[in-house]
Design a protein around this motif. Sequence first.
Motif, PDB file in Angstrom:
ATOM      1  N   TYR A 153      -9.388  -9.464   3.650  1.00 42.15           N
ATOM      2  CA  TYR A 153     -10.225  -8.309   3.337  1.00 42.15           C
ATOM      3  C   TYR A 153     -11.618  -8.741   2.888  1.00 42.15           C
ATOM      4  CZ  TYR A 153      -6.330  -4.909   3.256  1.00 42.15           C
ATOM      5  OH  TYR A 153      -5.288  -4.092   3.579  1.00 42.15           O
ATOM      6  N   SER A 154     -12.584  -7.881   3.130  1.00 44.03           N
ATOM      7  CA  SER A 154     -13.911  -8.079   2.566  1.00 44.03           C
ATOM      8  C   SER A 154     -13.880  -7.711   1.085  1.00 44.03           C
ATOM      9  CB  SER A 154     -14.923  -7.186   3.278  1.00 44.03           C
ATOM     10  OG  SER A 154     -14.659  -5.816   2.991  1.00 44.03           O
ATOM     11  N   ASP A 171     -15.518  -5.327  -0.391  1.00 45.70           N
ATOM     12  CA  ASP A 171     -15.405  -3.872  -0.503  1.00 45.70           C
ATOM     13  C   ASP A 171     -13.983  -3.403  -0.220  1.00 45.70           C
ATOM     14  OD1 ASP A 171     -18.045  -3.603  -1.212  1.00 45.70           O
ATOM     15  OD2 ASP A 171     -18.727  -3.031   0.795  1.00 45.70           O
ATOM     16  N   GLU A 172     -13.343  -4.007   0.780  1.00 47.40           N
ATOM     17  CA  GLU A 172     -11.965  -3.634   1.109  1.00 47.40           C
ATOM     18  C   GLU A 172     -11.020  -4.012  -0.029  1.00 47.40           C
ATOM     19  OE1 GLU A 172     -11.824  -3.944   5.973  1.00 47.40           O
ATOM     20  OE2 GLU A 172     -11.774  -5.785   4.784  1.00 47.40           O
ATOM     21  N   ASN A 173     -11.256  -5.188  -0.630  1.00 52.97           N
ATOM     22  CA  ASN A 173     -10.436  -5.606  -1.760  1.00 52.97           C
ATOM     23  C   ASN A 173     -10.608  -4.667  -2.943  1.00 52.97           C
ATOM     24  OD1 ASN A 173      -8.647  -8.006  -1.919  1.00 52.97           O
ATOM     25  ND2 ASN A 173     -10.336  -8.982  -0.832  1.00 52.97           N
ATOM     26  N   ARG A 174     -11.832  -4.217  -3.179  1.00 50.91           N
ATOM     27  CA  ARG A 174     -12.082  -3.298  -4.295  1.00 50.91           C
ATOM     28  C   ARG A 174     -11.364  -1.971  -4.075  1.00 50.91           C
ATOM     29  NH1 ARG A 174     -17.129  -3.521  -4.097  1.00 50.91           N
ATOM     30  NH2 ARG A 174     -17.398  -5.205  -5.588  1.00 50.91           N
ATOM     31  N   ALA A 175     -11.450  -1.453  -2.856  1.00 56.54           N
ATOM     32  CA  ALA A 175     -10.778  -0.190  -2.544  1.00 56.54           C
ATOM     33  C   ALA A 175      -9.270  -0.337  -2.671  1.00 56.54           C
ATOM     34  CB  ALA A 175     -11.159   0.265  -1.141  1.00 56.54           C
ATOM     35  N   ASP A 176      -8.738  -1.461  -2.225  1.00 55.11           N
ATOM     36  CA  ASP A 176      -7.305  -1.714  -2.308  1.00 55.11           C
ATOM     37  C   ASP A 176      -6.863  -1.806  -3.774  1.00 55.11           C
ATOM     38  OD1 ASP A 176      -4.879  -2.654  -0.561  1.00 55.11           O
ATOM     39  OD2 ASP A 176      -4.945  -4.027  -2.254  1.00 55.11           O
ATOM     40  N   GLU A 190       0.826  -1.213   0.000  1.00 58.07           N
ATOM     41  CA  GLU A 190       0.000   0.000   0.000  1.00 58.07           C
ATOM     42  C   GLU A 190       0.860   1.262   0.000  1.00 58.07           C
ATOM     43  OE1 GLU A 190      -1.997  -2.566   3.357  1.00 58.07           O
ATOM     44  OE2 GLU A 190      -0.003  -2.359   2.447  1.00 58.07           O
ATOM     45  N   LYS A 198      -2.385  -9.898   3.985  1.00 59.99           N
ATOM     46  CA  LYS A 198      -3.360  -8.972   4.548  1.00 59.99           C
ATOM     47  C   LYS A 198      -4.624  -8.927   3.690  1.00 59.99           C
ATOM     48  CE  LYS A 198      -1.615  -5.115   5.964  1.00 59.99           C
ATOM     49  NZ  LYS A 198      -1.096  -3.725   5.986  1.00 59.99           N
ATOM     50  N   MET A 199      -4.437  -8.914   2.358  1.00 58.70           N
ATOM     51  CA  MET A 199      -5.579  -8.863   1.445  1.00 58.70           C
ATOM     52  C   MET A 199      -6.455 -10.100   1.560  1.00 58.70           C
ATOM     53  SD  MET A 199      -4.260  -7.146  -2.113  1.00 58.70           S
ATOM     54  CE  MET A 199      -2.773  -8.127  -2.280  1.00 58.70           C
TER      55      MET A 199
END
Length: 261
Positions: free
Chosen positions: A76-77, A79-84, A30, A72-73
């Motif tokens: 992730y949910s 939505d979190e994966n999409r944002a990442d 990140e 870490k990914m």
Amino acid sequence: MNYDTLTLDTAGAIATVTLNRPDVRNAFNEQSIAELTAAFTALGQVDGIRAIVLAANGSAYCAGADLNWMKKMAGYSEDENRADAMGLANMLRTIYACPKPVVAKVHGDCYGGGVGLVAACDIAVTAEDVHFCLSEVKLGLLPATISPYVIKAMGENAARRYFLTAERFNAREALRIGFVHEVVTASSLDGQVTAIANALASNSPNAVREAKALVREIASQPVTDVLVADTAHRIANIRASAEGREGVAAFLEKRKPSWLG
């Protein structure tokens, strides 16, 4: 801005952004994605910079995704994966659309997202011992965010093979399929990239910026009345621009244009 995952140096009109996580083969996380986005956004707005070199420290150019980041990914949910994923996608687009021309100076191995990084640059020069690999399907993943740039760079037919097989391919194959522009010996890499960057820096800054946009916006469009009118509009505008007038005058008067000092 201070950077932890890369270095930024300038020499005259040329800036060099160097990936600087050699202990993990310059893999993305990140922070490195955010810093690359910030660096290219900032450099794109600096009037005195006319070309950017994207290099790397250590034994590899870029190994793709950092293993700790991938772990870490995994938790992730959606939505979190999409944002990442959007962070990586925006970083690549920032380099691709940067107003300044970008030259990739590639040494060592270049895998996964690193291949996308090279593809987002305008010109790619690689040492002859470099290997590339689009390895995502081996991990049950897709080279999705990098695909717009990689497919443009190597073409649909080559992308179909290397996206699906995850085979390694060498620098000569990368040159054959058009993914890179030039293959040189490791000892010649610095000199050849410097020569290309100097050539870019010697040209009209406005014309280079507009020419980069021209390729990006005209490629793959059908030749229609709208496209023909658009290209006529572009050349008319640049002929009437200050640098356009100065460049033609300098040529006719057999002198250097003002942007060369």
